[in-house]
Write a protein that holds these residues in place. Structure first.
Motif, short mmCIF file in Angstrom:
data_model
loop_
_atom_site.label_atom_id
_atom_site.label_comp_id
_atom_site.label_asym_id
_atom_site.label_seq_id
_atom_site.Cartn_x
_atom_site.Cartn_y
_atom_site.Cartn_z
N PHE A 163 -24.95 33.49 3.36
CA PHE A 163 -25.41 34.85 3.74
C PHE A 163 -25.78 34.98 5.31
CE2 PHE A 163 -29.31 32.03 2.99
CZ PHE A 163 -30.21 32.64 4.18
N GLY A 164 -26.18 36.41 5.55
CA GLY A 164 -26.63 36.76 6.81
C GLY A 164 -27.76 37.57 6.56
N MET A 165 -28.72 37.24 7.33
CA MET A 165 -30.09 37.90 7.22
C MET A 165 -30.35 38.59 8.72
SD MET A 165 -33.81 36.24 6.21
CE MET A 165 -33.19 35.63 4.72
N GLY A 166 -30.49 39.96 8.82
CA GLY A 166 -30.77 40.53 9.98
C GLY A 166 -32.10 40.36 10.42
N MET A 167 -32.34 39.82 11.61
CA MET A 167 -33.83 39.54 12.21
C MET A 167 -34.28 40.76 12.48
SD MET A 167 -33.67 36.16 12.54
CE MET A 167 -35.25 35.84 13.51
N GLU A 168 -33.83 41.63 13.04
CA GLU A 168 -34.63 42.99 13.43
C GLU A 168 -34.99 43.73 11.97
OE1 GLU A 168 -31.60 42.11 14.74
OE2 GLU A 168 -31.81 42.19 16.81
N ARG A 169 -34.14 43.86 11.07
CA ARG A 169 -34.57 44.39 9.80
C ARG A 169 -35.93 43.63 9.15
NH1 ARG A 169 -29.08 46.77 7.22
NH2 ARG A 169 -28.26 47.73 9.10
N LEU A 170 -35.61 42.33 9.37
CA LEU A 170 -36.58 41.58 8.82
C LEU A 170 -38.06 41.82 9.35
CD1 LEU A 170 -37.67 39.01 7.04
CD2 LEU A 170 -36.77 37.68 8.78
N LEU A 171 -38.11 42.07 10.84
CA LEU A 171 -39.16 42.11 11.60
C LEU A 171 -39.74 43.41 11.25
CD1 LEU A 171 -38.13 40.39 14.71
CD2 LEU A 171 -40.50 40.29 13.87
N LEU A 172 -38.89 44.50 10.89
CA LEU A 172 -39.26 45.73 10.58
C LEU A 172 -39.94 46.00 9.12
CD1 LEU A 172 -36.31 48.14 11.49
CD2 LEU A 172 -38.46 48.21 12.56
N MET A 173 -39.48 45.09 8.39
CA MET A 173 -39.85 44.93 7.12
C MET A 173 -41.39 44.11 6.94
SD MET A 173 -38.47 42.56 3.77
CE MET A 173 -38.28 41.30 4.67
N LEU A 174 -41.61 43.09 7.78
CA LEU A 174 -42.69 42.74 8.16
C LEU A 174 -43.87 43.68 8.56
CD1 LEU A 174 -41.98 38.98 9.64
CD2 LEU A 174 -42.25 39.66 6.94
N LYS A 175 -43.49 44.65 9.63
CA LYS A 175 -44.43 45.51 10.09
C LYS A 175 -44.69 46.44 8.88
CE LYS A 175 -44.47 48.41 14.00
NZ LYS A 175 -43.57 49.54 14.45
N ASN A 176 -43.76 46.95 8.24
CA ASN A 176 -43.82 47.70 7.19
C ASN A 176 -44.84 47.15 6.22
OD1 ASN A 176 -42.27 49.75 8.33
ND2 ASN A 176 -40.62 49.71 6.77
N GLN A 177 -44.91 46.04 5.94
CA GLN A 177 -45.55 45.55 4.76
C GLN A 177 -46.97 45.03 5.42
OE1 GLN A 177 -43.47 43.42 1.73
NE2 GLN A 177 -41.79 44.60 1.93
N ASN A 178 -47.22 45.16 6.64
CA ASN A 178 -48.51 44.71 7.41
C ASN A 178 -48.66 43.04 7.22
OD1 ASN A 178 -49.26 47.43 7.76
ND2 ASN A 178 -49.82 47.70 5.73
N ILE A 179 -47.30 42.58 7.45
CA ILE A 179 -47.70 41.12 7.55
C ILE A 179 -47.70 40.72 9.03
CG2 ILE A 179 -46.42 38.98 6.98
CD1 ILE A 179 -45.27 40.63 4.49
N GLU A 180 -48.94 40.19 9.09
CA GLU A 180 -49.32 39.76 10.41
C GLU A 180 -48.77 38.47 10.97
OE1 GLU A 180 -51.45 41.23 12.71
OE2 GLU A 180 -52.26 42.79 11.45
N ILE A 181 -48.18 38.20 11.98
CA ILE A 181 -47.89 37.00 12.61
C ILE A 181 -48.67 36.56 13.46
CG2 ILE A 181 -45.92 36.03 13.82
CD1 ILE A 181 -43.86 37.93 12.43
N PRO A 182 -49.29 35.37 13.29
CA PRO A 182 -50.23 34.64 14.28
C PRO A 182 -49.90 34.58 15.58
CG PRO A 182 -49.54 33.02 12.66
CD PRO A 182 -48.94 34.14 12.24
N GLU A 183 -50.37 35.03 16.63
CA GLU A 183 -50.28 35.03 18.09
C GLU A 183 -50.49 33.37 18.36
OE1 GLU A 183 -51.01 37.77 21.80
OE2 GLU A 183 -51.75 38.46 19.91
N PRO A 184 -49.76 32.65 19.05
CA PRO A 184 -50.12 31.41 19.48
C PRO A 184 -51.15 31.53 20.60
CG PRO A 184 -47.87 31.97 20.40
CD PRO A 184 -48.26 33.06 19.45
N PRO A 185 -52.07 30.58 20.72
CA PRO A 185 -52.93 30.38 21.78
C PRO A 185 -52.40 30.39 22.98
CG PRO A 185 -52.88 28.40 20.75
CD PRO A 185 -51.85 29.21 19.96
N SER A 186 -52.58 31.27 23.95
CA SER A 186 -51.97 31.49 25.24
C SER A 186 -52.23 30.62 26.18
CB SER A 186 -51.99 32.85 25.66
OG SER A 186 -53.27 33.37 25.84
#
Ligand code: ATP
Ligand code: MG
Length: 435
Positions: A302-325
């Motif tokens: 299979f191939g999974m589109g990274m950009e569409r995956l990121l859009l989906m996470l955004k639409n579903q309000n799934i937060e990605i933890p920001e690493p400590p800078s």
């Protein structure tokens, strides 16, 4: 400011402030791929055009309209990868990896290039995460790759995604279905779009994949592929469903899925999300390896589109933890103190934490502001008196609490003690919130 040029239409930059999202997702993909027994493969960004003509198929939109093809100075026709499977299959064959025995399980991250109209979730340069299994005919393999793709969505916390599956048969039973489709669509020939009219003779199954509203309306009543597949394909499909049931992975049978590439046989599947469409597409391609000159090798992926995956996470309000800078920001006041600060910063970095100090000549006040901006967890100021006493104040930037720490050899153990204590406090607070 007048720049001499901007990025190419349909290509996107992934900027430092956003890249952690990609890295977070890629880490999960790597972990999941490994836990399913896959190893990474990296193949060139371009291949001889012939490879895609033969594998993706020269009647597909990708080869006919979307490929970035050019002649080299030496006169070879080269194309940028429009997808990841062909390169992986070619490399597997070229290096005789099959000599190590089957199955071969490989995953990849790749940029893909398709000359398409830019749209929501559609770019000309985009990125795929993909998984391929070579040399596995069993329905367990079909279920395994679907479970692997699904495990990425689960790890990311995706709630709203549907697995749609279908079987498009094999070279034995496909001609019968193609003939039925030809007959059905011929009756609607005038209403089909120009592309589909030309598909009618060469590859009528492609019409089912057409995105024009008129064609997809006509396609709704087209013959159902599942009524045409042979007994072997039918049995395989039933077994795939049983395996998915056993794994507890829900699915919907969707007889209109045909996929945009020629090489698919039997199982095809898509993970579909609301407002986005297909985020991940794949299936079985039992004829591909032979088509490229190898032995008959049942395979799938299979191939999974990274950009569409990121859009989906955004639409579903799934937060990605920001690493400590920044775990520690150290300010040195005066030449000697600056050197001491620099050596401490380097020490913390070598212990795999993140530390920062001034490299642009900021004042004390500006550095304090900067430490806030980079969300430093702790800060420390070293001046003459700190150097003299061999101790400085470590400040927790969030709570404001202060601890005196040695600037000698025991600095690191004292700093890490403060760091771990802060971690524990945060954990306990989280637990309190849950209870
Ligand atoms: P679509 O029907 O949306 O054009 P496709 O069938 O051409 O998709 P595949 O070739 O199966 O797509 O590629 C697998 C995945 O790659 C898609 O599900 C999608 O997530 C992603 N993808 C494909 N084309 C693009 C594109 N132009 N821009 C961004 N992502 C894409
Ligand atoms: Mg497409």
């Amino acid at each position: 400011m007048k720049l001499i040029t901007n990025r190419v239409y349909g290509a996107e930059d992934i900027l430092p402030a956003d890249v952690y999202r990609w890295q977070f997702i890629e880490d999960i993909m790597r972990k999941q791929a490994q836990s399913y027994g896959f190893r990474e493969i990296r193949t060139p960004v371009f291949e001889h055009t012939e490879l895609f003509n033969r594998s993706v198929g020269d009647t597909t939109d990708i080869v006919q309209k979307e490929m970035y093809t050019f002649d080299t100075k030496g006169g070879d026709s080269i194309s940028l990868k429009p997808e990841g499977t062909a390169g992986a299959a070619r490399a597997m064959l070229e290096h005789g990896i099959y000599n190590d025995g089957y199955p071969i399980k490989a995953y990849y991250f790749t940029a893909c290039y398709r000359y398409e109209k830019k749209n929501y979730g559609r770019q000309r340069e985009f990125h795929q995460f993909g998984m391929e299994v070579f040399g596995a005919a069993s329905p367990f393999a079909d279920a395994e790759v679907m479970c692997a793709a699904n495990s990425v969505f689960q790890r990311l916390g995706v709630r709203d995604i549907t697995l749609e599956i279908n079987s498009i048969g094999c070279p034995e039973c496909r001609p019968k279905y193609t003939a039925a489709l030809k007959e059905y669509f011929s009756a609607h020939e005038e209403d089909l779009c120009d592309t589909c009219r030309s598909r009618l003779q060469r590859n009528p199954m492609r019409i089912l994949d057409c995105k024009s509203p008129v064609c997809s309306e006509i396609a709704k009543n087209a013959p159902n592929v599942l009524d045409y597949i042979c007994d072997d394909c039918s049995r395989h499909f039933e077994e795939v469903k049983s395996c998915l049931d056993a794994a507890g992975l829900g699915y919907k049978v969707e007889p209109t899925i045909v996929r945009g590439l020629d090489y698919y046989t039997r199982t095809v599947f898509e993970f579909v999300a609301p407002d986005i469409g297909t985020v991940c597409g794949g299936g079985r391609y039992d004829g591909l390896v032979e088509e490229l000159g190898g032995q008959h090798t049942p395979s799938l992926g299979f191939g999974m589109g990274m950009e569409r995956l990121l859009l989906m996470l955004k639409n579903q309000n799934i937060e990605i933890p920001e690493p400590p800078s920044c775990d520690l920001y150290v300010i040195g006041l005066g030449d000697k103190a600056k050197l001491k600060a620099f050596s401490i910063i380097e020490g913390v970095r070598n212990a795999s934490l993140t530390a920062e100090g001034d490299i642009v000549g900021r004042t004390l006040k500006a550095q304090m502001k900067y430490a806030n901006k980079v969300k430093a967890r702790f800060s420390m100021v070293i001046g003459d008196s700190e150097l003299e006493n061999g101790r400085a104040i470590l400040k927790n930037m969030e709570t404001g609490s202060q601890t005196s720490v040695s600037l000698g050899d025991s600095f690191f153990s004292e700093f890490f003690a403060a760091y771990v204590e802060d971690d524990n406090t945060k954990l306990l607070t989280q637990l309190d919130n849950i209870n």
